[in-house]
Design a protein around this motif. Structure first.
Motif, PDB file in Angstrom:
ATOM      1  N   GLN A 101       0.849  -1.183   0.000  1.00 22.80           N
ATOM      2  CA  GLN A 101       0.000   0.000   0.000  1.00 22.80           C
ATOM      3  C   GLN A 101       0.889   1.239   0.000  1.00 22.80           C
ATOM      4  O   GLN A 101       1.579   1.508   0.974  1.00 22.80           O
ATOM      5  CB  GLN A 101      -0.918   0.033   1.229  1.00 22.80           C
ATOM      6  CG  GLN A 101      -1.959  -1.059   1.261  1.00 22.80           C
ATOM      7  CD  GLN A 101      -2.932  -0.914   2.432  1.00 22.80           C
ATOM      8  OE1 GLN A 101      -2.945   0.103   3.117  1.00 22.80           O
ATOM      9  NE2 GLN A 101      -3.751  -1.936   2.661  1.00 22.80           N
ATOM     10  N   ASN A 102       0.885   1.932  -1.141  1.00 28.30           N
ATOM     11  CA  ASN A 102       1.611   3.203  -1.222  1.00 28.30           C
ATOM     12  C   ASN A 102       0.807   4.169  -2.065  1.00 28.30           C
ATOM     13  O   ASN A 102      -0.267   3.840  -2.578  1.00 28.30           O
ATOM     14  CB  ASN A 102       3.034   3.006  -1.788  1.00 28.30           C
ATOM     15  CG  ASN A 102       3.033   2.377  -3.174  1.00 28.30           C
ATOM     16  OD1 ASN A 102       2.150   2.645  -3.992  1.00 28.30           O
ATOM     17  ND2 ASN A 102       4.010   1.512  -3.434  1.00 28.30           N
ATOM     18  N   ILE A 103       1.311   5.373  -2.229  1.00 28.48           N
ATOM     19  CA  ILE A 103       0.566   6.434  -2.915  1.00 28.48           C
ATOM     20  C   ILE A 103       0.273   6.077  -4.365  1.00 28.48           C
ATOM     21  O   ILE A 103      -0.795   6.392  -4.899  1.00 28.48           O
ATOM     22  CB  ILE A 103       1.338   7.776  -2.829  1.00 28.48           C
ATOM     23  CG1 ILE A 103       0.504   8.919  -3.403  1.00 28.48           C
ATOM     24  CG2 ILE A 103       2.697   7.659  -3.503  1.00 28.48           C
ATOM     25  CD1 ILE A 103      -0.755   9.204  -2.653  1.00 28.48           C
ATOM     26  N   PHE A 104       1.205   5.359  -5.017  1.00 25.66           N
ATOM     27  CA  PHE A 104       1.017   5.023  -6.432  1.00 25.66           C
ATOM     28  C   PHE A 104      -0.098   3.980  -6.615  1.00 25.66           C
ATOM     29  O   PHE A 104      -0.907   4.085  -7.539  1.00 25.66           O
ATOM     30  CB  PHE A 104       2.337   4.510  -7.026  1.00 25.66           C
ATOM     31  CG  PHE A 104       3.454   5.508  -6.959  1.00 25.66           C
ATOM     32  CD1 PHE A 104       3.466   6.635  -7.777  1.00 25.66           C
ATOM     33  CD2 PHE A 104       4.493   5.338  -6.049  1.00 25.66           C
ATOM     34  CE1 PHE A 104       4.487   7.566  -7.706  1.00 25.66           C
ATOM     35  CE2 PHE A 104       5.527   6.258  -5.967  1.00 25.66           C
ATOM     36  CZ  PHE A 104       5.523   7.375  -6.792  1.00 25.66           C
ATOM     37  N   VAL A 105      -0.096   2.988  -5.747  1.00 27.59           N
ATOM     38  CA  VAL A 105      -1.144   1.965  -5.817  1.00 27.59           C
ATOM     39  C   VAL A 105      -2.507   2.579  -5.492  1.00 27.59           C
ATOM     40  O   VAL A 105      -3.519   2.270  -6.138  1.00 27.59           O
ATOM     41  CB  VAL A 105      -0.840   0.810  -4.847  1.00 27.59           C
ATOM     42  CG1 VAL A 105      -1.983  -0.206  -4.848  1.00 27.59           C
ATOM     43  CG2 VAL A 105       0.463   0.129  -5.214  1.00 27.59           C
ATOM     44  N   THR A 106      -2.538   3.478  -4.514  1.00 29.73           N
ATOM     45  CA  THR A 106      -3.790   4.128  -4.133  1.00 29.73           C
ATOM     46  C   THR A 106      -4.329   4.985  -5.277  1.00 29.73           C
ATOM     47  O   THR A 106      -5.529   4.955  -5.580  1.00 29.73           O
ATOM     48  CB  THR A 106      -3.589   5.008  -2.887  1.00 29.73           C
ATOM     49  OG1 THR A 106      -3.073   4.197  -1.823  1.00 29.73           O
ATOM     50  CG2 THR A 106      -4.901   5.636  -2.444  1.00 29.73           C
ATOM     51  N   ILE A 107      -3.447   5.737  -5.929  1.00 30.62           N
ATOM     52  CA  ILE A 107      -3.865   6.565  -7.072  1.00 30.62           C
ATOM     53  C   ILE A 107      -4.383   5.677  -8.198  1.00 30.62           C
ATOM     54  O   ILE A 107      -5.396   5.981  -8.839  1.00 30.62           O
ATOM     55  CB  ILE A 107      -2.695   7.442  -7.562  1.00 30.62           C
ATOM     56  CG1 ILE A 107      -2.383   8.533  -6.519  1.00 30.62           C
ATOM     57  CG2 ILE A 107      -3.023   8.085  -8.914  1.00 30.62           C
ATOM     58  CD1 ILE A 107      -1.160   9.355  -6.835  1.00 30.62           C
ATOM     59  N   ALA A 108      -3.692   4.564  -8.450  1.00 30.72           N
ATOM     60  CA  ALA A 108      -4.140   3.633  -9.492  1.00 30.72           C
ATOM     61  C   ALA A 108      -5.527   3.081  -9.166  1.00 30.72           C
ATOM     62  O   ALA A 108      -6.368   2.908 -10.056  1.00 30.72           O
ATOM     63  CB  ALA A 108      -3.137   2.489  -9.627  1.00 30.72           C
ATOM     64  N   LEU A 109      -5.784   2.834  -7.876  1.00 28.30           N
ATOM     65  CA  LEU A 109      -7.100   2.351  -7.450  1.00 28.30           C
ATOM     66  C   LEU A 109      -8.177   3.378  -7.776  1.00 28.30           C
ATOM     67  O   LEU A 109      -9.246   3.042  -8.300  1.00 28.30           O
ATOM     68  CB  LEU A 109      -7.066   2.066  -5.945  1.00 28.30           C
ATOM     69  CG  LEU A 109      -8.239   1.295  -5.346  1.00 28.30           C
ATOM     70  CD1 LEU A 109      -8.307  -0.112  -5.933  1.00 28.30           C
ATOM     71  CD2 LEU A 109      -8.099   1.233  -3.827  1.00 28.30           C
ATOM     72  N   TYR A 110      -7.879   4.654  -7.496  1.00 29.15           N
ATOM     73  CA  TYR A 110      -8.824   5.727  -7.819  1.00 29.15           C
ATOM     74  C   TYR A 110      -9.063   5.815  -9.326  1.00 29.15           C
ATOM     75  O   TYR A 110     -10.197   5.967  -9.783  1.00 29.15           O
ATOM     76  CB  TYR A 110      -8.300   7.081  -7.337  1.00 29.15           C
ATOM     77  CG  TYR A 110      -8.062   7.191  -5.863  1.00 29.15           C
ATOM     78  CD1 TYR A 110      -8.719   6.358  -4.951  1.00 29.15           C
ATOM     79  CD2 TYR A 110      -7.173   8.135  -5.358  1.00 29.15           C
ATOM     80  CE1 TYR A 110      -8.491   6.469  -3.597  1.00 29.15           C
ATOM     81  CE2 TYR A 110      -6.945   8.249  -3.993  1.00 29.15           C
ATOM     82  CZ  TYR A 110      -7.596   7.416  -3.121  1.00 29.15           C
ATOM     83  OH  TYR A 110      -7.372   7.531  -1.786  1.00 29.15           O
ATOM     84  N   VAL A 111      -7.974   5.731 -10.089  1.00 30.81           N
ATOM     85  CA  VAL A 111      -8.066   5.880 -11.545  1.00 30.81           C
ATOM     86  C   VAL A 111      -8.936   4.780 -12.145  1.00 30.81           C
ATOM     87  O   VAL A 111      -9.817   5.050 -12.979  1.00 30.81           O
ATOM     88  CB  VAL A 111      -6.662   5.869 -12.180  1.00 30.81           C
ATOM     89  CG1 VAL A 111      -6.763   5.763 -13.712  1.00 30.81           C
ATOM     90  CG2 VAL A 111      -5.889   7.128 -11.803  1.00 30.81           C
ATOM     91  N   PHE A 112      -8.701   3.537 -11.745  1.00 25.57           N
ATOM     92  CA  PHE A 112      -9.498   2.433 -12.292  1.00 25.57           C
ATOM     93  C   PHE A 112     -10.951   2.485 -11.816  1.00 25.57           C
ATOM     94  O   PHE A 112     -11.856   2.098 -12.559  1.00 25.57           O
ATOM     95  CB  PHE A 112      -8.865   1.084 -11.937  1.00 25.57           C
ATOM     96  CG  PHE A 112      -7.743   0.691 -12.852  1.00 25.57           C
ATOM     97  CD1 PHE A 112      -7.989   0.413 -14.192  1.00 25.57           C
ATOM     98  CD2 PHE A 112      -6.434   0.610 -12.387  1.00 25.57           C
ATOM     99  CE1 PHE A 112      -6.951   0.052 -15.049  1.00 25.57           C
ATOM    100  CE2 PHE A 112      -5.391   0.258 -13.234  1.00 25.57           C
ATOM    101  CZ  PHE A 112      -5.645  -0.020 -14.567  1.00 25.57           C
ATOM    102  N   PHE A 113     -11.170   2.974 -10.597  1.00 27.03           N
ATOM    103  CA  PHE A 113     -12.543   3.136 -10.116  1.00 27.03           C
ATOM    104  C   PHE A 113     -13.290   4.144 -10.995  1.00 27.03           C
ATOM    105  O   PHE A 113     -14.425   3.918 -11.411  1.00 27.03           O
ATOM    106  CB  PHE A 113     -12.534   3.612  -8.659  1.00 27.03           C
ATOM    107  CG  PHE A 113     -13.908   3.892  -8.110  1.00 27.03           C
ATOM    108  CD1 PHE A 113     -14.724   2.857  -7.681  1.00 27.03           C
ATOM    109  CD2 PHE A 113     -14.392   5.188  -8.028  1.00 27.03           C
ATOM    110  CE1 PHE A 113     -15.997   3.108  -7.176  1.00 27.03           C
ATOM    111  CE2 PHE A 113     -15.658   5.454  -7.526  1.00 27.03           C
ATOM    112  CZ  PHE A 113     -16.459   4.417  -7.097  1.00 27.03           C
TER     113      PHE A 113
END
Length: 418
Positions: A101-113
């Motif tokens: 869990q880091n900022i890049f994975v979190t941003i990717a989660l938002y983007v795909f959502f």
């Protein structure tokens, strides 16, 4: 009229829509809870609003393309994008939960959502227009009544699946969602026909054509009033998935029933299931009871019960009270929904069905944006104030819907006399 007498297109549309809505309702509301628990309600509300703006724009573009080109092709391309987005969302969620869990994975989660929301909306106007093409004034109200029944059945199934598997199997549910959309795409490719489409004249400049197409719809005052009124009304129900679900997950009075612990998330699922079961078992019963009364009066009574029920649900955190007002809201929904859907189609010109349908997505976009705004505001103001806002805006929405329908009836009467 019975299901077996519907056209092949209608049958396919009803069945595939059932599975599409089921997987959507088994995942999307619980993703919102997941994001709210990980990044906070305010940021989640902002993410939802960004997602909704993108979804509305994609719906507008999809509606324009579906009036210009083969609707079936637009539909299939849109579903291909949704499959990609769901696979990306599931993979990112897996990494976020199981690996790092880091900022890049979190941003990717938002983007795909956000991408999943956008891709699932780009083909909806084509989907809706294909149904309109297969209906007429004699069978439209019954088809939409049946569609409404199946929609609510899918809500019960989706809410049940999501509520009981959310905590441990959200990743798997998302992968299954991608597989289901792929299966639906194959079925549509093999069996769906596009024989009755009325094409809109194409423009050499896509941006000019896009603006001209929607300028016509936006100049249709009664249509705009109807859409905005619907948005205000539906914000009451949409608050259930974008605001009330988060509030219940945090503030619900836990109930132990026969050694079963009912927390806020389970309580939210029970509300959705109750709503759906009432619709599934009582749609045709209530419709038969009220058909002897004036349709416009039925619409007013139904909308009034609907907004009263969902306003109370947005405030209470006690299971019994929530269940009582869900019954009230559901009965109201049963009374007004089929007539509302039929009137919506009656307001749309035949050669602009996809474009008008896309613009009608504005009602969902505004409604869900308002529901997301309630989530943001809940950090700063009390639940009672938010409930008052929900009721006030919904009441204005009812007035707008009635005004638009009456104006359309007057215009039709004037045309008939000429």
């Amino acid at each position: 009229m019975k299901f077996k007498n519907f056209s092949t297109n209608i049958k396919i549309r009803l069945i595939t829509s059932f599975f599409t809505r089921t997987i959507s309702l088994a995942t999307t509301p619980y993703f919102i809870i997941y994001l709210a628990n990980h990044v906070g309600k305010s940021l989640t509300g902002v993410i939802l609003i960004v997602s909704l703006i993108g979804s509305f724009i994609s719906s507008i573009i999809g509606g324009y393309l579906a009036d210009l080109y083969n609707r079936k092709h637009v539909l299939l391309w849109g579903q291909a994008l949704q499959i990609i987005s769901l696979l990306g969302l599931a993979t990112t969620l897996f990494i976020h939960e199981k690996v790092i869990q880091n900022i890049f994975v979190t941003i990717a989660l938002y983007v795909f959502f956000i991408f999943q929301s956008i891709s699932s909306n780009i083909y909806k106007p084509a989907y809706n227009a294909l149904v309109m093409d297969s209906t007429n004034s004699s069978n439209r109200e019954y088809i939409y009544k049946f569609n409404y029944w199946m929609m609510n059945l899918s809500m019960a199934v989706g809410a049940g699946i999501g509520g009981f598997f959310y905590k441990s199997y959200l990743i798997e549910l998302t992968f299954v969602a991608a597989i289901i959309i792929l299966t639906i795409s194959i079925i549509l490719q093999l069996y769906l026909t596009n024989h009755s489409q009325v094409y809109t004249a194409k423009s050499n400049n896509i941006f000019k054509g896009l603006s001209n197409q929607y300028a016509i719809a936006l100049k249709d005052t009664k249509w705009v009033i109807f859409v905005l009124g619907s948005a205000l009304v539906f914000s009451a129900e949409f608050s259930l998935s974008n605001y009330t679900n988060v509030r219940l997950s945090q503030n619900f009075e836990v109930v132990n029933l026969y050694n079963i612990r009912i927390d806020g998330i389970i309580g939210f699922s029970i509300l959705q299931i109750l709503n759906t079961l009432l619709v599934v078992f009582f749609t045709f019963v209530i419709q038969n009871k009220i058909k002897k009364f004036n349709k416009l009066n039925n619409l007013i009574v139904g909308l009034s019960l609907y907004i009263l029920g969902y306003t109370a649900i947005s405030y209470s955190d006690q299971l019994f009270i929530l269940l009582v007002f869900m019954v009230i809201a559901s009965v109201g929904e049963l009374i007004f929904s089929p007539y509302w859907q039929s009137e919506q189609v009656a307001l749309i010109p035949v050669d602009k069905r996809a474009s008008y349908s896309a613009l009608s997505a504005l009602s969902n976009t505004v409604a869900t944006s308002l529901a997301s705004l309630y989530l943001i505001l809940s950090e700063y103001i009390s639940a009672s104030v938010i409930s008052l806002i929900i009721f006030s805006l919904s009441a204005v929405g009812v007035a707008c819907i009635i005004m638009a329908i009456k104006r359309n009836v007057l215009m039709q009467d004037s045309s008939a006399k000429m």
